[in-house]
Scaffold this active site. Structure first.
Site, mmCIF file in Angstrom:
data_model
loop_
_atom_site.group_PDB
_atom_site.id
_atom_site.type_symbol
_atom_site.label_atom_id
_atom_site.label_comp_id
_atom_site.label_asym_id
_atom_site.label_seq_id
_atom_site.Cartn_x
_atom_site.Cartn_y
_atom_site.Cartn_z
ATOM 1 C CD GLU A 11 0.527 -5.732 1.831
ATOM 2 O OE1 GLU A 11 -0.418 -6.270 2.407
ATOM 3 O OE2 GLU A 11 0.691 -4.493 1.791
ATOM 4 C CG ASP B 268 3.124 -15.756 -7.248
ATOM 5 O OD1 ASP B 268 3.039 -14.596 -6.803
ATOM 6 O OD2 ASP B 268 3.762 -16.049 -8.278
ATOM 7 C CG HIS C 119 -1.466 -7.232 -1.914
ATOM 8 N ND1 HIS C 119 -2.767 -7.274 -2.372
ATOM 9 C CD2 HIS C 119 -1.392 -6.138 -1.122
ATOM 10 C CE1 HIS C 119 -3.449 -6.265 -1.871
ATOM 11 N NE2 HIS C 119 -2.633 -5.553 -1.105
ATOM 12 C CG ASP D 136 -0.222 -0.003 2.538
ATOM 13 O OD1 ASP D 136 0.780 -0.716 2.671
ATOM 14 O OD2 ASP D 136 -0.650 0.725 3.453
#
Ligand code: 9MR
Length: 574
Positions: A554, A545, A503, A180
């Protein structure tokens, strides 16, 4: 019909079970010539022995017996260990066993972990938030600058007499936390502490390690150049009015799957917290010590860091238990904040770490006398919300500072070594790793558990010189680099089977097939909080994955940092 279906489904299960890992798994990066070399055979072989062949499979260079079958504790796999530590020739090889596919090709060469060490540190450069990543440093992962964070808003939860909600200030720079685009002080805490510790333990190695970033060649080790990028951001997160530190700089909700800086959603700093202030104080105190050597390059930096550390400490003394509770905060303030919380309720470990770093840097141990500082640390593997071990590491490095203080470093040392003995006496025999002593090792970010165990063990090795600690540390590096039940080398861009769909917003949105390199994926996590489809669901195979899998695939700065420490440390110590 029913029984036919049952037989069919058993047959399919058997096939898929076997498909979970390649037949022979090993550290795909490779081995040092003098080091322990282990491959794990995960299929029932038709033979009792194994061979090492040159990678072109023309020459057989070594043969030995497989060890007896061992059932793994965390999946259905029954393994046989192939130990070829006695084979010390350099080159490129494969492990072969009659009747099953060969292992991936691997290298035996000196300083074999330099690749991982360099890539895992360079990964932090790719996480930089507000600068353009230029092609000459970033290669094909070049990209425009992301979130500038020059107009960050004070969230109502953080409003003060002098800075009302909506007050704007600049908080540029720093690393994106993970997949993020937000920047969190608490998670920066353990990350920065770990990276600076790598420099403090192996200064000569890092003095020479160049990772091709804009600052390279300025006379400062690149690890410290990279750390400084985040340190300068952290400094902006302190409210100079009172010394308090905002918990995070964030969007109200996570950005979509776009490149950094595409969305122009408002950015906020949210309420101050004691965990943030104490982690900040610890990092700034350690930085004041570490950057002192480079005073001529960064005039005034050391001084600013120690002042920042002292005022964050003082704020904590006056606000000893301000917990960041996002759910509670959202009941009282708008907009609602739904990004990562890093809400830590137990603060004695942060008190301990900050007190130790401040003492080690200033030589004044009175910080330890504060009633919030526990008289002893809880010996455990560090995580973002359990940081007292970072204080232990520092206290045992600078023991003379603590002579005559409240802190009994002799006891700390023996407690730490006792824990290291426990760590080396268990593990998962089926993969011969320290990782897997307890099912609790397989949490969200389990690969970082493995790396923090290794870091702990290397620190114990530095203290006591017991080779068993070193070997156990190496076993976990082998684990994340491929000797595990998934068969993945969990570092992007390394080995022959590494994650392709992490991710990680930039890797998902950049249109480049390969993910950003050098990033450690989270790893096996039977918690599966993301509710994605996982092809295998045993404790040690719960990994997928897939981009959707933020709970197993992530990446995060606090996971990469111990990888940096371990890859670098093993390079030096082997
Ligand atoms: O690493 C964190 C893990 O220990 C927590 O269980 C999880 C849920 O709170 O959050 C993880 O941290 C994430 C953070 O909240 C936001 N950025 C991504 C982090 C890694 O997944």
């Amino acid at each position: 019909m029913k029984s036919n279906l049952l037989i069919l489904s058993l047959f399919i299960t058997t096939i898929t079970c076997y498909a979970q890992a390649p037949a022979i798994v090993l550290n795909q990066c490779g081995f040092n010539p003098a080091g322990t070399k282990i491959a794990v055979v995960t299929y029932s072989p038709a033979s009792e022995d194994f061979y090492i062949l040159t990678a072109d499979k023309k020459d057989t260079v070594y043969r030995a017996m497989l060890q007896a079958p061992i059932q793994s504790v965390y999946s259905s796999t029954i393994n046989r260990i192939a130990d070829f530590s006695n084979f010390k020739k350099t080159g490129s090889f494969v492990v072969c066993v009659k009747g099953i596919p060969p292992s991936p090709a691997f290298a035996i060469q000196k300083n074999v972990f330099n690749t991982v060490s360099t890539a895992s540190l360079k990964a932090f450069y790719y996480q930089r938030s507000d600068i353009t990543l230029e092609e000459k440093y970033a290669g094909k992962w070049k990209r425009p600058a992301g979130h500038p964070d020059t107009n960050v808003l004070i969230h109502p939860s953080a409003a003060s007499a002098k800075k009302a909600a909506g007050y704007m200030f600049a908080s540029p720079g720093g690393w994106y936390d993970a997949g993020d685009y937000n920047k969190y002080i608490v998670n920066s805490g353990i990350t920065m502490g770990t990276l600076m510790s790598a420099y403090e333990d192996f200064p000569d190695y890092y003095q020479a390690l160049s990772i091709n970033i804009p600052e390279t060649g300025n006379g400062v080790p690149d690890i410290l150049n990279e750390v400084l990028y985040n340190l300068r951001w952290m400094l902006t997160m302190q409210d100079k009015d009172d010394g308090g530190v905002y918990h995070k700089c964030t969007n109200a909700s996570f950005d979509g799957k776009v490149m950094p800086g595409v969305t122009k959603a408002p950015r906020y700093v949210v309420q101050k917290s004691t965990a943030a202030a104490l982690d900040f104080a610890a990092v700034m105190a350690q930085a004041a010590r570490v950057y002192k050597k480079f005073e001529s390059k960064f005039p005034g930096l050391t001084d600013s860091c120690i002042k920042a550390a002292e005022s964050a400490w003082q704020w904590s003394v006056n606000n000893a238990a301000v917990v960041y509770n996002q759910e509670e905060m959202n009941k009282h303030f708008a907009p609602v904040i739904s990004t990562g919380a890093y809400g830590d309720k137990s603060l004695s470990d942060e008190w301990f770490w900050a007190a130790v770093e401040l003492s080690a840097t200033t030589g004044n141990t009175s910080y330890l006398s504060n009633s919030h500082v526990p008289s002893n640390a809880n010996i455990s593997i560090p995580t973002w919300n359990k940081v007292d071990m970072l204080g232990v590491y520092t206290a045992l490095k600078y023991t003379s500072v603590f002579t005559g203080s409240k802190l009994n470093t002799t006891k700390l040392r023996s407690d730490m070594l006792a824990f290291a003995n426990t760590l080396t006496s268990g593990g998962n025999a089926a993969f011969k790793t320290a990782m897997g002593q307890s099912p609790r090792d397989f949490v969200w970010g389990s690969n970082a558990v493995a790396m923090n165990q290794s870091m702990f063990l290397l620190k114990a090795y530095l203290l006591a010189g017991n080779k068993t600690y070193f070997e156990a540390a190496l076993s976990n590096l082998d684990y994340v680099l491929g000797r595990n039940a998934t068969g993945y080398c969990f570092v992007t861009g390394i080995g022959n089977k590494s994650p392709l769909h992490i991710h990680h917003r930039p890797s998902e949105a950049d249109g480049i097939d390969e993910p950003v390199p050098g990033l450690l994926a989270g790893g096996a996590n039977p918690g599966k909080q993301d509710k994605c489809y996982y092809p295998f669901t045993a404790v040690e195979t719960s990994y997928t994955d897939e981009e959707c899998s933020y709970a197993s695939n992530e990446i995060a700065i606090n996971w990469n940092a111990p990888l940096v420490y371990v890859a670098g440390g093993i390079n030096v110590l082997q």
